[in-house]
Write an enzyme that holds these catalytic residues in place. Structure first.
Site, PDB file in Angstrom:
ATOM      1  N   THR A  52       0.447  -7.964  89.086  1.00  0.00           N
ATOM      2  CA  THR A  52       0.102  -9.050  90.153  1.00  0.00           C
ATOM      3  C   THR A  52      -0.003  -8.225  91.292  1.00  0.00           C
ATOM      4  O   THR A  52      -0.911  -8.106  92.091  1.00  0.00           O
ATOM      5  CB  THR A  52       1.309  -9.789  90.912  1.00  0.00           C
ATOM      6  OG1 THR A  52       1.067 -10.680  89.286  1.00  0.00           O
ATOM      7  CG2 THR A  52       0.482 -10.831  91.432  1.00  0.00           C
ATOM      8  N   LYS A  80      21.231  -4.210 101.785  1.00  0.00           N
ATOM      9  CA  LYS A  80      22.509  -3.868 103.315  1.00  0.00           C
ATOM     10  C   LYS A  80      23.680  -5.146 103.295  1.00  0.00           C
ATOM     11  O   LYS A  80      23.558  -5.456 104.019  1.00  0.00           O
ATOM     12  CB  LYS A  80      22.462  -3.009 103.743  1.00  0.00           C
ATOM     13  CG  LYS A  80      21.427  -1.510 104.306  1.00  0.00           C
ATOM     14  CD  LYS A  80      21.017  -1.013 104.929  1.00  0.00           C
ATOM     15  CE  LYS A  80      20.008   0.645 105.078  1.00  0.00           C
ATOM     16  NZ  LYS A  80      19.308   0.313 106.272  1.00  0.00           N
ATOM     17  N   HIS A 129       2.845 -19.598  90.152  1.00  0.00           N
ATOM     18  CA  HIS A 129       2.261 -18.423  89.965  1.00  0.00           C
ATOM     19  C   HIS A 129       0.910 -18.495  90.325  1.00  0.00           C
ATOM     20  O   HIS A 129      -0.043 -18.562  89.834  1.00  0.00           O
ATOM     21  CB  HIS A 129       2.834 -17.259  88.736  1.00  0.00           C
ATOM     22  CG  HIS A 129       2.477 -16.291  88.950  1.00  0.00           C
ATOM     23  ND1 HIS A 129       0.959 -15.923  89.885  1.00  0.00           N
ATOM     24  CD2 HIS A 129       2.598 -15.463  87.699  1.00  0.00           C
ATOM     25  CE1 HIS A 129       1.639 -14.200  89.754  1.00  0.00           C
ATOM     26  NE2 HIS A 129       2.225 -13.910  88.754  1.00  0.00           N
TER      27      HIS A 129
HETATM   28  N1   CP Z   1       0.805 -11.863  84.750  1.00  0.00           N
HETATM   29  C1   CP Z   1       1.753 -10.999  85.477  1.00  0.00           C
HETATM   30  O1   CP Z   1       2.803 -12.064  86.617  1.00  0.00           O
HETATM   31  O2   CP Z   1       1.452  -9.968  85.170  1.00  0.00           O
HETATM   32  P1   CP Z   1       3.142  -8.698  86.672  1.00  0.00           P
HETATM   33  O3   CP Z   1       4.418  -9.865  86.318  1.00  0.00           O
HETATM   34  O4   CP Z   1       2.373  -7.489  85.635  1.00  0.00           O
HETATM   35  O5   CP Z   1       2.951  -8.755  86.969  1.00  0.00           O
END
Ligand code: CP
Length: 302
Positions: A52, A80, A129
């Site tokens: 990502t 911090k 996501h």
């Molecule tokens: N698919 C995906 O989110 O991979 P990464 O965690 O490597 O970003």
């Protein structure tokens, strides 16, 4: 007017999704398009990532933009005790757009409420996501020629898998039949299943992977995510639940493609990698084109 963030895949209509996928095709044909001259993107990763983050950074650089940010919150003033709100309000002063991954569910929504520049959610805990979802949709369209009337099989960690949540929600727009393969402990949460039920999409639940393969158009494998379990013993019990091996694909439909958001641990045997059904590395490459399209769309450049 404030430009639109992408926090949840529900934020985008079917028409808007198709618009981004169409735009992604133009970036696949020509990835180097100088659209981001003078644009600075804040890339803030509070959780590890390979695909990502690097595909966002590659997307921005191929479009002539610049990146600021961090890959480890431990190197920022979060160490911090600075709050997420203050961090976002600060980066807001330097950047035109923020891409953020954070372990807390709802953090991207919170960031979008305090920022006056757009926020792209690059993964918020076990919630969503949405940029992975867009690249998954692009890949499904590329391999099947359509998003409509498909048999989608989701395998593995359906409880904590944010890529599964976003994609399952999105596929409801396309008259999908869902096949949900998971250990009992890792079933799809009711907050996601409600979308399937509301749209009256057929869905079937399995504990055995072999039972779902013959009817699948897309086999969406996922990793059982050790980092989401509060009880390590529970992870130990389920971690090897599904391992896709070459001989398991013998009876598959001719159009079946195996996808995986990656990273993989052991849930796809490396012997599958050279089979025609394996499409997960091309799927990862598609991430860059789709993220180029998304940035151009959000900033109104295309
Ligand atoms: N698919 C995906 O989110 O991979 P990464 O965690 O490597 O970003």
């Amino acid at each position: 007017m404030k430009q639109k963030s992408l926090v949840s895949i529900n934020d985008y209509s079917k028409e808007e999704i198709y618009e981004i996928l169409e735009l992604a095709k133009s970036f696949e044909e020509n990835p180097n398009q100088d659209l981001l001259k003078g644009v600075v993107v804040g890339v803030l990763f509070f959780e590890p990532s390979t695909r990502t983050r690097l595909s966002f950074e590659a997307a921005i650089q191929r479009m002539g933009g610049r990146v600021i940010g961090f890959t480890d919150a431990g190197s920022s003033s979060v160490k911090k005790g600075e709050s997420l709100k203050d961090t976002i309000q600060t980066v807001n002063q330097y950047a035109d757009l923020i891409v953020m991954r954070h372990p807390v569910e709802g953090s991207a929504r919170h960031a979008s409420e305090v920022a006056n520049i757009p926020i792209i959610n690059a993964g918020d805990g076990a919630n969503q996501h949405p940029t992975q979802c867009l690249l998954d949709l692009y890949t499904i369209l590329q391999t099947q020629g359509t998003l409509d009337n498909l048999n989608m099989t989701f395998v593995g960690d359906l409880k904590y898998g944010r890529t599964v949540h976003s994609l399952a929600i999105a596929m409801n727009m396309f008259n999908t039949t869902f096949h949900l393969v998971s250990p009992i402990e890792l079933k799809l949460p009711s907050a996601v299943k409600i979308h399937i039920k509301d749209k009256k999409q057929p869905y079937y639940q399995y504990t055995e992977l072999a039972d779902a393969i013959p009817q699948s158009d897309i086999l969406y494998m996922t990793r059982i995510q050790a980092e989401r379990f509060s009880d390590p013993m529970e992870y130990e019990r389920v971690k090897n639940s599904y391992i896709l091996k070459p001989d398991m694909l013998k009876e598959s439909k001719p159009n079946l493609k195996v996808l995986h958001p990656l990273p993989r641990v052991n849930e796809i045997d490396t012997g599958v990698d050279s089979m025609e059904q394996a499409y997960y590395f091309k799927q990862a490459q598609n991430g860059m084109f789709v993220r180029q399209a998304l940035i151009a769309h959000i900033l109104g450049l295309k």
